[in-house]
Design an enzyme around this catalytic site. Structure first.
Site, PDB file in Angstrom:
ATOM      1  N   GLU A  78     -11.276  -0.617  -3.613  1.00 32.27           N
ATOM      2  CA  GLU A  78     -10.515  -0.050  -2.506  1.00 32.27           C
ATOM      3  C   GLU A  78      -9.279   0.660  -3.041  1.00 32.27           C
ATOM      4  O   GLU A  78      -9.017   0.692  -4.242  1.00 32.27           O
ATOM      5  CB  GLU A  78     -10.113  -1.154  -1.517  1.00 32.27           C
ATOM      6  CG  GLU A  78      -9.176  -2.202  -2.115  1.00 32.27           C
ATOM      7  CD  GLU A  78      -8.848  -3.331  -1.148  1.00 32.27           C
ATOM      8  OE1 GLU A  78      -9.594  -3.537  -0.165  1.00 32.27           O
ATOM      9  OE2 GLU A  78      -7.829  -4.026  -1.378  1.00 32.27           O
ATOM     10  N   ASP A 133       0.822  -1.208   0.000  1.00 29.51           N
ATOM     11  CA  ASP A 133       0.000   0.000   0.000  1.00 29.51           C
ATOM     12  C   ASP A 133       0.862   1.267   0.000  1.00 29.51           C
ATOM     13  O   ASP A 133       0.671   2.187   0.811  1.00 29.51           O
ATOM     14  CB  ASP A 133      -0.925   0.021   1.227  1.00 29.51           C
ATOM     15  CG  ASP A 133      -1.602  -1.312   1.478  1.00 29.51           C
ATOM     16  OD1 ASP A 133      -2.031  -1.948   0.503  1.00 29.51           O
ATOM     17  OD2 ASP A 133      -1.700  -1.722   2.652  1.00 29.51           O
TER      18      ASP A 133
END
Length: 314
Positions: free
Chosen positions: A193, A13
């Site tokens: 997401e 991420d």
């Protein structure tokens, strides 16, 4: 084309921000999911060897004491903010999806040296699983963009947007932009997401990630005109096909949860994302630490649309 190697190993991420001071700031999920780590360097490549500072650690118990996911560092309205997701302490590992979104801040010029304040939870009006917040300013308005589960909609998360009254408070209700609907978005998990924003040629683009966090993970794309009402879902178009997928012939799997930065020339847009280099994962892919940070140039077509290319090559 040049075959890519990970810039930073075992950092999922990833988020890179190039600030007005000329430094690149980096944060990402750390393998232990136990806090927020920052590093900075004068170049993107320099981030690989830069010293790391854990600026905030999770408490031992409470509503934000476990699974610190997907931090992002932003400079909003004169101060640094890190937005992140955290879950309550859990008795069983399977009870994962209890995350809510939080923020910390510091007014320091150098956020690695600053004293950080815990700003609390970012309230969206929906008390459900949520994560992966990013912010961006457009036409003078600060926006919050994130993923959240909504009652009555199948899946774990959809994408939402809202204006902000200040860097930790929404100024309006969530507007849903997209849900998992295409076959490539619902492999293993039904999720949209990890949104990220880049602007180019009169359009604003939102990338996002979908499906399970193994080799099926892939990136999608939304876009709108820069003068459109960003809070009107009808302003946004959605690609029916993914824009970045695994490159199995080149041992790159599950590219996603990206961000954007700009190269040292100040002009070339750069795509930042994580991926694995193998598929033989033991157990739940979530607990596998080998999602590495990759960086490559983002190219643009004559039609003004982004060209993501092969996840294995610059």
């Amino acid at each position: 084309m040049n075959k890519l190697e990970p810039l930073i190993p075992q950092r999922a991420d990833p988020y890179i921000h190039r600030h007005t001071d000329g430094w690149y700031y980096f944060t990402a999920s750390v393998p232990a999911y136990d806090g927020i780590e920052l590093r900075r360097a004068r170049t993107i490549a320099g981030l690989a060897e830069a010293d790391t500072v854990m600026v905030w650690r999770k408490p031992d118990e409470g509503p934000y004491s476990d699974l610190i996911w997907a931090p992002e560092i932003h400079f909003n309205q004169g101060a640094w903010y890190v937005y992140f997701a955290a879950a309550p302490s859990r008795e069983i590992k399977d009870d994962l999806f209890q995350h809510r979104m939080y923020a910390i801040s510091t007014p320091a010029d150098n956020p690695l040296e600053g004293e950080w304040t815990f700003e609390g939870r970012i309230e969206t009006g929906m008390d459900t699983f949520c994560l992966d917040a990013t912010t961006f300013t457009h036409n003078g308005v600060l926006y919050y963009l994130w993923a959240q589960k909504e009652s009555g909609i199948r899946g774990n998360s959809n994408l939402y947007i809202a204006p902000m009254a200040d860097p930790v408070t929404l100024a309006g209700p969530p507007v849903r932009l997209t849900i998992p609907e295409y076959d490539w978005e619902i492999q293993g998990f039904w999720v949209n997401e990890g949104p990220a924003v880049v602007k180019h040629g009169g359009r604003i683009f939102i990338t996002y990630s979908a499906s399970a966090t193994d080799e099926r993970y892939a990136m999608g794309l939304l876009w709108a005109d820069t003068e459109a009402d960003l809070l009107d879902p009808a302003s946004w178009s959605k690609s029916p096909e993914p824009v970045l997928t695994s490159s199995p012939d080149n041992d790159i799997f599950g590219p996603g949860h990206n961000s954007f930065t700009v190269a040292e020339d100040g002009e070339t847009d750069m795509l930042v994302y994580h991926a694995r280099t193998y598929t033989e994962i033991e157990g739940d892919p979530l607990w596998n630490p080998d999602r590495h940070t990759f960086v490559k140039p983002l190219r643009w077509g004559e039609d003004g649309m982004p060209i993501f290319g092969d996840a294995a090559f610059a």
